[in-house]
Write an enzyme that holds these catalytic residues in place. Sequence first.
Site, short mmCIF file in Angstrom:
data_model
loop_
_atom_site.label_atom_id
_atom_site.label_comp_id
_atom_site.label_asym_id
_atom_site.label_seq_id
_atom_site.Cartn_x
_atom_site.Cartn_y
_atom_site.Cartn_z
N HIS A 1 7.89 -7.51 -4.51
CA HIS A 1 8.76 -7.13 -3.95
C HIS A 1 9.85 -6.50 -5.21
O HIS A 1 10.40 -5.52 -5.48
CB HIS A 1 9.68 -7.88 -2.85
CG HIS A 1 8.75 -8.60 -1.95
ND1 HIS A 1 9.88 -8.60 -0.62
CD2 HIS A 1 7.28 -7.75 -1.97
CE1 HIS A 1 8.44 -8.47 -0.01
NE2 HIS A 1 7.32 -8.50 -0.41
N ASP B 1 14.44 -6.11 2.05
CA ASP B 1 12.89 -6.16 2.11
C ASP B 1 13.22 -7.30 3.67
O ASP B 1 13.75 -7.87 4.30
CB ASP B 1 12.74 -6.93 0.93
CG ASP B 1 12.77 -8.45 0.60
OD1 ASP B 1 13.80 -8.74 1.32
OD2 ASP B 1 12.48 -9.25 -0.42
N ALA C 1 0.52 -9.07 -19.64
CA ALA C 1 -0.77 -7.98 -20.07
C ALA C 1 0.34 -7.11 -19.95
O ALA C 1 1.39 -6.42 -18.50
CB ALA C 1 -1.73 -7.96 -18.91
N GLN D 1 0.08 -3.87 -18.34
CA GLN D 1 -0.81 -3.22 -17.12
C GLN D 1 -0.30 -1.84 -16.83
O GLN D 1 -1.38 -1.52 -16.88
CB GLN D 1 -0.30 -3.95 -16.06
CG GLN D 1 -1.49 -3.15 -14.77
CD GLN D 1 -1.55 -4.87 -13.43
OE1 GLN D 1 -1.22 -5.75 -13.55
NE2 GLN D 1 -1.63 -3.39 -12.28
N TRP E 1 0.01 -4.16 -3.68
CA TRP E 1 -0.08 -3.23 -3.59
C TRP E 1 0.85 -2.52 -5.05
O TRP E 1 0.43 -0.78 -4.78
CB TRP E 1 1.27 -2.83 -2.35
CG TRP E 1 1.45 -1.96 -2.04
CD1 TRP E 1 2.08 -0.55 -1.98
CD2 TRP E 1 0.70 -0.84 -1.15
NE1 TRP E 1 2.15 0.46 -1.13
CE2 TRP E 1 0.29 0.90 -1.18
CE3 TRP E 1 -0.96 -0.80 -1.50
CZ2 TRP E 1 -0.25 1.77 -0.62
CZ3 TRP E 1 -2.43 0.35 -0.95
CH2 TRP E 1 -1.57 1.15 -0.57
N ASN E 2 1.51 -3.35 -5.39
CA ASN E 2 1.93 -2.46 -6.69
C ASN E 2 1.10 -2.09 -7.57
O ASN E 2 0.81 -1.05 -7.95
CB ASN E 2 2.66 -3.40 -7.39
CG ASN E 2 4.53 -3.90 -7.17
OD1 ASN E 2 4.97 -2.84 -6.21
ND2 ASN E 2 4.81 -4.44 -7.04
N GLU F 1 -0.13 0.89 -8.84
CA GLU F 1 -0.47 1.34 -10.67
C GLU F 1 -2.61 1.70 -11.08
O GLU F 1 -2.65 3.00 -11.60
CB GLU F 1 0.06 0.10 -11.34
CG GLU F 1 0.69 -0.28 -11.39
CD GLU F 1 1.53 -0.95 -12.57
OE1 GLU F 1 0.48 -1.76 -12.56
OE2 GLU F 1 2.80 -1.21 -11.64
N ALA G 1 -2.10 -12.90 1.46
CA ALA G 1 -0.89 -12.14 2.13
C ALA G 1 -2.46 -11.21 2.86
O ALA G 1 -3.27 -10.82 3.51
CB ALA G 1 -0.63 -11.60 1.82
#
Length: 531
Positions: A64, A162, A398, A400, A418-419, A423, A438
């Site tokens: 988040h 959130d 890393a 990413q 989801w991130n 990406e 989740a």
Amino acid sequence: MRQHPKHGNNQNTPLCSQPPPKHRLFGTASHTYGGMGGEPGDQEPSPASARRHVLLLCSPCMGHLIPFAELARRLVADHGLAATLLFAAATDAPSEQYAALAASVPDGVDLVALPAPPADALPPSTPVRERVVHAALSAVPHVRDIAGSLTSTAPLAALVVDMASVPARDVATELGVPCYMFFTSPWMLLSLFLHLPELDAGLVGEYRDATEPIRLPGCVPIHARELPGAMLADRSSETYAGFLSLAKDAARVDGILVNTFRELEPAVGQGGTDCVKDMPVHAIGPLVWTRPVGVNREPEHARLITWLDQQARGSVVFLSFGSGGTLTRRQTTELALALEATGRPFIWAAKRPHEDTADGAFFGTGRGGDDDDDPLGFLPRGFVERTAGVGLVLLSWAPQTAILGHAAVGCFVTHCGWNSSLEGILNGVPMVAWPLYAEQKMNAAMLEAYAGVAARLNAAGPGNGNGFVCKEEIVSVIRRVMDGEEAAMMRRRVGELRDRATHALAMDGSSTLALAKVTALWKSSTSRDEK
């Protein structure tokens, strides 16, 4: 995560020409952890304090915090607002991931880690979701104090929370400002979340026993095996009751921002608004972390890029299970053997195995462990030596975005957080979907069946079982994503979505315009209150 040329700082012309304020300290010292620093109001306000201020509250989830930080950056840089981002810490010591993000928060955004609840407030066996909710609830008095201090120097335009932090809505009510939820997962999950009270009222039995999928407007059918774990628990359990309570709480906010874009999930903001009883819903994504992360790892980053430069275009497999995902030792060994069997170059952001849960690193990885003398000792004997000329194994960390943005990367093995999913799309990289916990199984279903940019591993196939995925299945799906006609179709599809995602964030893009509409509403509401 690191900045890379394709998706670094937003180069679009800002919607507001006013320069962002310089970074300043507020309350607990910005970029410190666990309440170190002065009390709220100790520092002299900078000229930026005259701006209308947005207060953002994020529960202790790195998944988040990353999009929250990018939202705060855009509010400052593109919309002429000031932003204070509060992180409701769950542990006293900062995780490696938090420290990395905090070191790269841009000027104009105050990042404040709120004091964690007492370590003995909950039993050690308390599930992650309950610890998150407890930390968010414990943060509310701090939010009230900080909001009061902010309003003494500048108008407060809005409070953004959130899904776990909605109880702080009471602070917004007390101050007479709107409270919006920033939903950092896809519209598909939000739709399920907001339909949940209605689904619960009409259900007989347990969700896990349902033979028909849940069908929501504009979403792929959701089968029982793909539901979040909290919905697979007994409906009489505290786990399910807590999840249902979060869903009901969502109706208390004044509007919802969703980290998606209409070109990926067209139902958001259209027919889907019916399920929130006409509550405003705005797709403002994809918001991912785009700034360089200052963790004194420039030499390691340079080594990675140099290594990637030496690989053929689209040849490298990149593997990462996000900030929280963990595998068992047996599964880690099987994955290592699969990578070796593919014969392909790879970069693997590996974590120490965790035998009890798939989210064993949810609250972050520390800076050391019991096996510091051999930090990769959990890998099969000889694996590192045998693959030394072919692959790189990184312990946890890393860069990413930099890796995914490199032309040599042709496949992303991901947990479907989801991130990471966004990406992958933003960088045009097809994905092997390996969901762990989740809502990740829902994300994987959407990425494969609807978006057409991923292939899911079959954990129920021959040689598999109880969530274990065998070497042969891993090798097979990696090859599906990288070779042949199906792989070519995935590359074309993810390339199309990449272009649409980029346009959504452009000056005239759907997400940029949606966020501008919301901020204009916040500003106008504040202006009326000042008269």
